[in-house]
Write a protein that holds these residues in place. Structure first.
Motif, PDB file in Angstrom:
ATOM      1  N   VAL A  98      10.527  35.713  33.489  1.00  0.00           N
ATOM      2  CA  VAL A  98      11.286  34.526  33.880  1.00  0.00           C
ATOM      3  C   VAL A  98      12.759  34.812  33.613  1.00  0.00           C
ATOM      4  O   VAL A  98      13.153  35.091  32.483  1.00  0.00           O
ATOM      5  CB  VAL A  98      10.835  33.279  33.087  1.00  0.00           C
ATOM      6  N   ARG A 121      16.666  34.369  32.912  1.00  0.00           N
ATOM      7  CA  ARG A 121      17.373  33.445  32.028  1.00  0.00           C
ATOM      8  C   ARG A 121      17.934  32.247  32.789  1.00  0.00           C
ATOM      9  O   ARG A 121      17.835  31.111  32.339  1.00  0.00           O
ATOM     10  CB  ARG A 121      18.500  34.191  31.315  1.00  0.00           C
ATOM     11  N   SER A 178      15.154  29.790  33.426  1.00  0.00           N
ATOM     12  CA  SER A 178      14.755  29.071  32.214  1.00  0.00           C
ATOM     13  C   SER A 178      15.751  27.984  31.856  1.00  0.00           C
ATOM     14  O   SER A 178      15.382  26.851  31.533  1.00  0.00           O
ATOM     15  CB  SER A 178      14.623  30.045  31.037  1.00  0.00           C
ATOM     16  N   PRO A 229      10.965  23.174  28.024  1.00  0.00           N
ATOM     17  CA  PRO A 229      11.197  24.618  28.110  1.00  0.00           C
ATOM     18  C   PRO A 229      10.038  25.352  28.758  1.00  0.00           C
ATOM     19  O   PRO A 229       8.892  24.900  28.713  1.00  0.00           O
ATOM     20  CB  PRO A 229      11.345  25.038  26.642  1.00  0.00           C
ATOM     21  N   ILE A 230      10.352  26.478  29.388  1.00  0.00           N
ATOM     22  CA  ILE A 230       9.313  27.347  29.933  1.00  0.00           C
ATOM     23  C   ILE A 230       8.778  28.226  28.806  1.00  0.00           C
ATOM     24  O   ILE A 230       9.535  28.940  28.159  1.00  0.00           O
ATOM     25  CB  ILE A 230       9.850  28.228  31.076  1.00  0.00           C
ATOM     26  N   GLU A 260       6.848  31.380  27.968  1.00  0.00           N
ATOM     27  CA  GLU A 260       6.375  32.600  28.611  1.00  0.00           C
ATOM     28  C   GLU A 260       5.175  33.188  27.879  1.00  0.00           C
ATOM     29  O   GLU A 260       5.100  33.151  26.650  1.00  0.00           O
ATOM     30  CB  GLU A 260       7.481  33.654  28.657  1.00  0.00           C
TER      31      GLU A 260
END
Length: 244
Positions: free
Chosen positions: A24, A26, A29, A39-40, A42
């Motif tokens: 992903v 930056r 994100s 938030p993502i 990961e």
């Protein structure tokens, strides 16, 4: 997020967002967090690991860009080219051992021997770094690495920088054979609109990237080849370049 109506949605019911399949970026994100407030998180794994190997804790703000910690009963090692463990902070191949890791490929003993170490670790083909706390960060796919005049260039790093340019919608880079440097970086870009020029992008890359990491070639595209789940296929771009 490129749909203007997306930000108007009510995200109060969104509890978890997971990212996987490829790193992903930056910029993605940060924009996702800004728009949704969530938030993502990961994670990382492969078919050979059934499929999860690492996952971030719900609070990922402290370790941006990380694929997290090993899931329970799972061990992660970072190996050099001789399959020897590397210390924290050094880049090497991510290797995984745990109850979810395959025993081997069906009726393919030679291929199994190529990816499994005698200690039972599966060699993922991904280059990563582990910090002193055990958090892992992916650098790139080993086979996607570009060798420019003896220097390693990882497409993820170049793409992450280029994606930060406001005129870029998405991008991908590959290594193109070059008589002088062995390989040269070729960048494929889908622009946000027609106002972006190659000269602007070359100038931006000169400011943001080391000399050997700068693209030598830039090609604008209306779209990039992708899998059914949206993962950009660098392999197809390489095949097109070889044919051309």
């Amino acid at each position: 997020m490129n749909n203007r109506d997306f930000a108007k949605r009510d995200f109060s019911g969104l509890r978890v967002t997971l990212g996987g399949g490829m790193a992903v970026q930056r910029v993605v994100s940060e924009k996702w967090l800004e728009v949704t407030g969530c938030p993502i998180i990961e994670g990382y794994g492969l078919s050979e690991t059934s499929p999860t190997a690492t996952l971030n804790p719900p609070d990922t703000t402290a370790v941006p860009g990380s694929i997290g910690l090993p899931v329970p009963s799972t061990e992660i090692a970072i190996l050099d080219d001789d399959d020897q463990p590397l210390p924290s902070g050094q880049a090497g191949e991510i290797a995984i051992r745990g109850p979810q890791v395959m025993d081997g490929y069906w009726n393919c003993p030679e291929e199994t021997a190529r990816v499994m170490t005698p200690e039972g670790y599966f060699k993922s083909g991904d280059v990563g770094v582990m910090d002193e706390r055990g958090f892992v960060r992916i650098v790139d796919r080993k086979k996607d690495m570009i060798l420019v005049s003896g220097f390693n260039v990882y497409p993820n790093e170049v793409e992450g920088v280029v994606a930060m340019h406001p005129g870029v919608l998405e991008c991908a880079c590959i290594g193109q054979p070059d008589a002088r440097s062995g390989e040269a970086v070729k960048l494929f870009v889908v622009p946000q609109d027609d106002s972006l020029t190659e000269e602007q992008l070359f100038a931006y890359c000169r400011e943001q990237l080391s000399g050997y990491k700068k693209p030598k070639y830039i090609e604008f595209r209306k779209e990039l080849p992708k899998t059914n789940v949206g993962k950009i296929l660098r392999r197809e771009l390489r095949e097109e370049t070889v044919v051309a």
